[in-house]
Design a protein around this motif. Structure first.
Motif, short mmCIF file in Angstrom:
data_model
loop_
_atom_site.label_atom_id
_atom_site.label_comp_id
_atom_site.label_asym_id
_atom_site.label_seq_id
_atom_site.Cartn_x
_atom_site.Cartn_y
_atom_site.Cartn_z
N LEU A 1 0.82 -1.21 0.00
CA LEU A 1 0.00 0.00 0.00
C LEU A 1 0.86 1.26 0.00
O LEU A 1 0.60 2.21 -0.73
N ILE A 2 1.92 1.22 0.82
CA ILE A 2 2.81 2.39 0.91
C ILE A 2 3.48 2.63 -0.44
O ILE A 2 3.53 3.75 -0.93
N ASN A 3 3.95 1.54 -1.05
CA ASN A 3 4.58 1.65 -2.37
C ASN A 3 3.60 2.21 -3.40
O ASN A 3 3.93 3.06 -4.22
N TYR A 4 2.36 1.71 -3.33
CA TYR A 4 1.32 2.11 -4.27
C TYR A 4 1.00 3.60 -4.14
O TYR A 4 0.74 4.29 -5.11
N LEU A 5 1.05 4.07 -2.87
CA LEU A 5 0.74 5.48 -2.62
C LEU A 5 1.94 6.40 -2.84
O LEU A 5 1.93 7.56 -2.43
N GLY A 6 2.99 5.84 -3.41
CA GLY A 6 4.13 6.69 -3.74
C GLY A 6 5.37 6.44 -2.93
O GLY A 6 6.41 7.05 -3.17
N GLY A 7 5.29 5.55 -1.99
CA GLY A 7 6.47 5.17 -1.20
C GLY A 7 6.87 6.23 -0.20
O GLY A 7 6.25 7.30 -0.09
N ILE A 8 7.89 5.88 0.60
CA ILE A 8 8.35 6.80 1.64
C ILE A 8 9.60 7.53 1.13
O ILE A 8 10.53 6.92 0.65
#
Lengths: 158, 335
Positions: A151-158
């Motif tokens: 999900l984090i990767n999908y939302l653009g990552g950190i």
């Protein structure tokens, strides 16, 4: 009389306190220190084994983990079979339970225990009696963490 | 004859004409080993499972008791026995070997005195001439069923107890030489809400106190009547709690004459692996039918109140978060 532990009546609650004052306490700090020493020693031995595989058998730091874990598992099962692992564990507590040796012990001890009920229903059926929950919830939490990462990767990552 | 609300007197005073005990390796190293007739140094005892080893111990104890009394097993009217394995298979399978009419009982660790009370009632009621009664437990079969695999490395807390490997059997009849069974007080279930199976002493102590109080009330006597009051398997933790409970209730108990089988059968200094002491049916069966009856035969103890305590939970009830219901049965034995 209520039987659930959260529903103690007044008399039961009073007795619980009465009994607790007379029970020897678990030596938590001592247990933590012992666990630290033994757990750390097992990991140090693991490190030595890893270097041994890297230096003598051409493994790299990345793939030497597999034979190292296998070696620790074999040692743990051997000690379980000799009947000394549980004695060490009584002294070491979490020190022998947390590393991979503890996991090997849960499976091998259950397998040895139920040998008298035969290989299929006894050994096969009971081998994961203690380790089963660890595998189930270990796999599930790995899945949950993977979903979060995705999900984090999908939302653009950190 | 009925005595009070929970007790009865055996008017004919059935006699324990013989008793025999069997023990395992740790019991052989313990302080009561000289009073144990047959000792095994291997937990398997030459069998291929712990359950079969436990069955063997009952058979051996029963045959030894019959041999001591010079009674043939065909003369025995009833064999009463209990153990801790699911469906009491050790007792029932031993009864299969013995071929004596059989009553299987389950009172967990209180089975020894439950059996003795029933046996004395049958003899007192002149229903049978000889009754054989006993109980057994095996450390490894109990661990396997109630806790973890034996070789599993779990750290036990200091309140935990060690299930005694052993069996104790005694033979009762109308007349003869030996300690006599005078009366019995049957216990009620006492549940004080303890849920920790590694703290059985604390769970069972209130049951022991309840039954002993009822015994004093029903018989109109005090603790000074007995040379020794002995509990089955409270261990060091439960023993201390029971003593303090008596104090709290204003019942005077002579501390030197109030002992626990679980603390007597092992030397906790020398055998630290037992933690708070012994437990299991054999804790009381081996200590009472072995050591204590021998002391009575020697004349060192004249009046004994034997109180066997039992925790009537199962691994299933524990997982369903039920607390531990406990019971204690008291039998008065006099020489």
């Amino acid at each position: 009389m209520p039987s659930n532990k959260n529903n103690l009546n007044l008399e039961q609650q009073k007795y619980k306190d009465f009994a607790q004052q007379r029970e020897p306490k678990r030596p938590v700090l001592k247990n933590c220190i012992k666990a630290f020493i033994v757990g750390g020693s097992i990991c140090a031995v693991g490190q030595i084994i890893q270097y041994f595989y890297i230096n003598n058998f051409g493994y790299t730091e990345k793939n030497a983990g597999d034979p190292t874990a296998a070696t620790l598992i074999i040692i743990s099962i051997f000690l379980t079979g000799l009947g000394v692992y549980d004695d060490i564990a009584q002294w070491a507590g979490a020190g022998t339970a947390v590393p991979i040796t503890g996991f090997a012990n849960t499976i091998s001890s259950a397998a040895i225990e139920h040998r008298s009920e035969g290989y299929v229903l006894g050994v096969g059926g009971n081998m994961f009696k203690v380790a089963g929950p660890v595998i189930v919830f270990g796999t599930f939490s790995a899945f949950a963490v993977a979903v979060v990462k995705m999900l984090i990767n999908y939302l653009g990552g950190i | 004859m009925v005595k009070g609300s929970q007790s009865f007197i055996f008017d004919s005073q059935p006699v324990i004409i013989a008793s025999a005990t069997v023990g395992g390796p740790l019991e052989a190293e313990g302080p009561l080993s000289e009073d144990i007739d047959i000792l095994h140094d291997d937990p398997y005892m030459g069998q291929d499972s712990f359950e079969k080893a436990e069955k063997l111990m009952i058979e051996e104890a029963a045959m030894k008791a019959l041999e001591k009394a010079g009674v043939d097993k065909d003369e025995v009217g009833v064999f009463i026995s209990g153990d801790l394995i699911n469906q009491i298979i050790a007792s029932s399978f031993a009864a299969r070997t013995l071929g004596i009419p059989y009553l299987g009982i389950y009172g967990a660790c209180s089975s020894s005195m439950e059996g003795l009370a029933i046996a004395a009632s049958l003899v007192d009621g002149q229903k049978v001439k000889y009754v054989l009664t006993g109980a057994s437990s095996h450390n490894n079969s109990a661990e396997k069923q109630y806790r973890y695999p034996n070789e599993y490395g779990a750290q036990k807390p200091p309140t935990s107890q060690w299930t005694v490997t052993g069996a104790g059997v005694c033979l009762l009849t109308f007349q003869g030489k030996g300690p006599r069974v005078i009366g019995a007080t049957l216990g009620r279930i006492v549940d004080m809400g303890i849920t920790d199976p590694f703290n059985m002493g604390a769970a069972m102590a209130p049951a022991a106190v309840d039954t002993i109080k009822a015994h004093f009330r029903d018989f109109g006597i005090g603790s000074d009547y007995y040379d020794l009051i002995v509990t089955g398997d409270l261990g060091a933790v439960g023993h201390k709690i029971a003593l303090d409970k008596f104090k709290e209730n204003g019942i005077s108990i002579n501390e030197k004459a109030f002992l626990d089988c679980g603390m007597m059968i092992y030397d906790r200094e020398r055998q630290p692996q037992v933690f708070a002491g012994g437990s299991g049916c054999a804790s009381s069966a081996v200590t009472i039918y072995g050591h204590l009856l021998n002391e009575m035969r020697k004349g060192k103890i004249k009046r004994l109140l034997a109180v066997a305590t039992g925790a009537l939970h199962s691994p299933l009830s524990y997982q369903q978060k039920e607390s531990i219901p406990c019971i204690a049965h008291a039998v008065a034995i006099e020489m």
